[in-house]
Write a protein that holds these residues in place. Structure first.
Motif, short mmCIF file in Angstrom:
data_model
loop_
_atom_site.label_atom_id
_atom_site.label_comp_id
_atom_site.label_asym_id
_atom_site.label_seq_id
_atom_site.Cartn_x
_atom_site.Cartn_y
_atom_site.Cartn_z
N GLY A 88 0.80 -1.21 0.00
CA GLY A 88 0.00 0.00 0.00
C GLY A 88 0.84 1.26 0.00
O GLY A 88 2.07 1.23 -0.12
N ALA A 89 0.17 2.39 0.13
CA ALA A 89 0.83 3.69 0.15
C ALA A 89 1.86 3.75 1.28
O ALA A 89 1.65 3.18 2.35
N TRP A 90 2.97 4.43 1.00
CA TRP A 90 4.07 4.68 1.95
C TRP A 90 4.90 3.44 2.25
O TRP A 90 6.01 3.56 2.73
N HIS A 91 4.39 2.26 1.99
CA HIS A 91 5.09 1.02 2.32
C HIS A 91 6.04 0.60 1.19
O HIS A 91 6.25 1.35 0.23
N SER A 92 6.57 -0.58 1.30
CA SER A 92 7.43 -1.14 0.26
C SER A 92 7.22 -2.64 0.21
O SER A 92 6.47 -3.21 1.02
N GLY A 93 7.90 -3.29 -0.70
CA GLY A 93 7.81 -4.74 -0.79
C GLY A 93 8.26 -5.44 0.48
O GLY A 93 7.88 -6.59 0.73
N ARG A 94 9.03 -4.74 1.30
CA ARG A 94 9.51 -5.34 2.56
C ARG A 94 8.37 -5.62 3.53
O ARG A 94 8.52 -6.44 4.44
N SER A 95 7.25 -4.95 3.36
CA SER A 95 6.14 -5.17 4.29
C SER A 95 5.64 -6.62 4.27
O SER A 95 4.98 -7.06 5.22
N GLY B 75 -3.78 -6.90 -3.25
CA GLY B 75 -3.51 -5.48 -3.08
C GLY B 75 -3.89 -5.02 -1.69
O GLY B 75 -5.03 -5.18 -1.26
N HIS B 76 -2.92 -4.44 -0.98
CA HIS B 76 -3.16 -3.95 0.38
C HIS B 76 -3.43 -2.45 0.33
O HIS B 76 -2.68 -1.69 -0.28
N SER B 77 -4.53 -2.02 0.96
CA SER B 77 -4.82 -0.60 1.15
C SER B 77 -4.92 0.13 -0.19
O SER B 77 -5.74 -0.24 -1.04
N TYR B 78 -4.07 1.14 -0.41
CA TYR B 78 -4.06 1.89 -1.68
C TYR B 78 -3.92 0.96 -2.89
O TYR B 78 -4.46 1.24 -3.97
N ALA B 79 -3.23 -0.16 -2.70
CA ALA B 79 -2.99 -1.06 -3.83
C ALA B 79 -4.25 -1.73 -4.33
O ALA B 79 -4.22 -2.39 -5.37
N LEU C 244 1.32 8.54 7.56
CA LEU C 244 0.50 8.90 8.71
C LEU C 244 1.30 8.71 9.99
O LEU C 244 2.09 7.76 10.10
N PRO C 245 1.12 9.58 10.98
CA PRO C 245 1.90 9.46 12.22
C PRO C 245 1.43 8.30 13.08
O PRO C 245 0.29 7.85 12.98
N GLU C 246 2.33 7.86 13.94
CA GLU C 246 1.96 6.83 14.92
C GLU C 246 0.99 7.42 15.93
O GLU C 246 1.10 8.59 16.32
N GLN C 247 0.02 6.62 16.34
CA GLN C 247 -0.97 7.03 17.33
C GLN C 247 -0.86 6.14 18.55
O GLN C 247 -0.29 5.04 18.49
N PRO C 248 -1.40 6.57 19.67
CA PRO C 248 -1.37 5.72 20.86
C PRO C 248 -2.09 4.39 20.61
O PRO C 248 -2.99 4.31 19.76
N ALA C 249 -1.69 3.38 21.35
CA ALA C 249 -2.39 2.08 21.26
C ALA C 249 -3.88 2.31 21.55
O ALA C 249 -4.23 3.18 22.34
N PRO C 250 -4.75 1.58 20.86
CA PRO C 250 -4.49 0.38 20.06
C PRO C 250 -4.25 0.67 18.57
O PRO C 250 -4.17 -0.26 17.77
N GLY D 192 11.15 2.52 9.55
CA GLY D 192 12.35 2.60 8.71
C GLY D 192 12.13 2.19 7.27
O GLY D 192 13.01 2.41 6.43
N THR D 193 10.98 1.58 6.98
CA THR D 193 10.70 1.14 5.61
C THR D 193 9.79 2.09 4.85
O THR D 193 9.58 1.92 3.65
N LEU D 194 9.21 3.05 5.55
CA LEU D 194 8.20 3.91 4.95
C LEU D 194 8.84 5.08 4.18
O LEU D 194 9.92 5.54 4.53
N SER D 195 8.14 5.56 3.18
CA SER D 195 8.59 6.73 2.42
C SER D 195 7.38 7.52 1.96
O SER D 195 6.25 7.03 1.98
N ASP D 196 7.62 8.77 1.56
CA ASP D 196 6.53 9.64 1.14
C ASP D 196 5.82 9.10 -0.09
O ASP D 196 6.44 8.45 -0.95
N GLN D 197 4.53 9.40 -0.18
CA GLN D 197 3.70 8.99 -1.31
C GLN D 197 3.46 10.19 -2.22
O GLN D 197 3.04 11.25 -1.74
N PRO D 198 3.71 10.08 -3.51
CA PRO D 198 3.42 11.19 -4.41
C PRO D 198 1.93 11.48 -4.51
O PRO D 198 1.10 10.56 -4.57
N VAL D 199 1.59 12.75 -4.54
CA VAL D 199 0.19 13.18 -4.65
C VAL D 199 -0.50 12.57 -5.85
O VAL D 199 -1.68 12.18 -5.79
N ARG D 200 0.22 12.47 -6.94
CA ARG D 200 -0.41 11.99 -8.18
C ARG D 200 -0.98 10.58 -8.04
O ARG D 200 -1.97 10.24 -8.69
N CYS D 201 -0.38 9.78 -7.16
CA CYS D 201 -0.91 8.42 -6.92
C CYS D 201 -2.33 8.47 -6.39
O CYS D 201 -3.13 7.57 -6.66
#
Length: 241
Positions: free
Chosen positions: A9-16, A75-79, A137-143, A160-169
């Motif tokens: 999905g968005a912001w993630h990578s194949g490492r997820s 496809g996860h999330s945006y995918a 998206l920022p981390e939020q308190p549990a849960p 450490g695996t996340l990166s910015d998502q281009p607006v055009r996506c």
């Protein structure tokens, strides 16, 4: 042997998918989990010109270059948008579509249409210094955690695996104008753990486009189930092999 193609999905990578891939392979299946342009090992390719169509091209190119057939396309999330347009391009190569806690679009819809919260993220990015970068998206308190991940070690790894998502996506529309797509069976997997405010999930119609009854499974965890419940997710995917 089935062929699984796992799209992050968005912001993630194949490492997820690192905890899921070996489980599927141990069960005897062929697995691909690429990073889309602008993410993971392709993060250096990120830019304002990268959009949904770029990511669809990534997946279609992998399918054609590897000569893959009967693909279980996950496809996860945006995918959910990515796999929908991919199936529109090469329906003859796709055996099953799996929407994993994913956006499920209609023809001509963008991420903004499917998940209205996205509009605010896009507007903020367009007013930012870059004009195109949507930060994770920022981390939020549990849960809620970071995309539903709350274990401190897992959160640190994921961050450490996340990166910015281009607006055009998030602005480009899905193409679903090929009638052959309707024949492809679908499965929806919903992660029904804690859901942050503002996130909406469209109800799944009781009948699939191919005329069969809808298939909806649930996992009692947060959004990134491939990290929090990899064995349970793999068990569901193996039912489709």
């Amino acid at each position: 042997m089935a062929t699984f193609l796992l799209v992050h999905g968005a912001w993630h990578s194949g490492r997820s998918w690192e905890r899921v891939v070996p489980l599927l392979e141990t069960a005897g299946h062929r697995v691909f989990a690429p990073s889309l342009t602008g993410h993971g090992d392709k993060v250096h390719l990120a830019g304002p010109g990268v959009g949904l169509d770029t990511h669809v091209d990534d997946v279609v190119r992998l399918i054609t270059e590897e000569d893959l057939d009967d693909v279980v396309l996950v496809g996860h999330s945006y995918a959910g948008l990515v796999i929908s347009s991919t199936a529109n391009r090469v329906p003859e190569r796709v055996a099953h579509l799996v929407y994993l806690d994913a956006m499920v679009p209609e023809d001509g819809e963008s991420a903004i249409d499917v998940q209205p919260l996205t509009r605010r993220l896009v507007e903020l990015a367009e007013r930012s210094e870059s004009g195109w970068r949507v930060p994770p998206l920022p981390e939020q308190p549990a849960p809620f955690g970071l995309f539903g991940v709350t274990d401190p070690a897992d959160v640190a790894w994921l961050r450490g695996t996340l990166s910015d998502q281009p607006v055009r996506c998030l602005r480009e529309p899905v193409r679903l104008d090929n009638p052959a797509v309707d024949a492809i069976p679908r499965t929806h997997i919903h992660n029904v753990g804690a859901t942050p405010a503002g996130i909406v999930r469209r109800p799944v119609p009781p009948v699939q486009p191919n005329g069969t009854a809808a298939q909806v499974w649930e996992l009692p965890t947060g959004h990134d189930c491939m990290i929090t419940m990899p064995a349970e997710l793999t068990g569901l995917l193996l039912k489709l092999a």
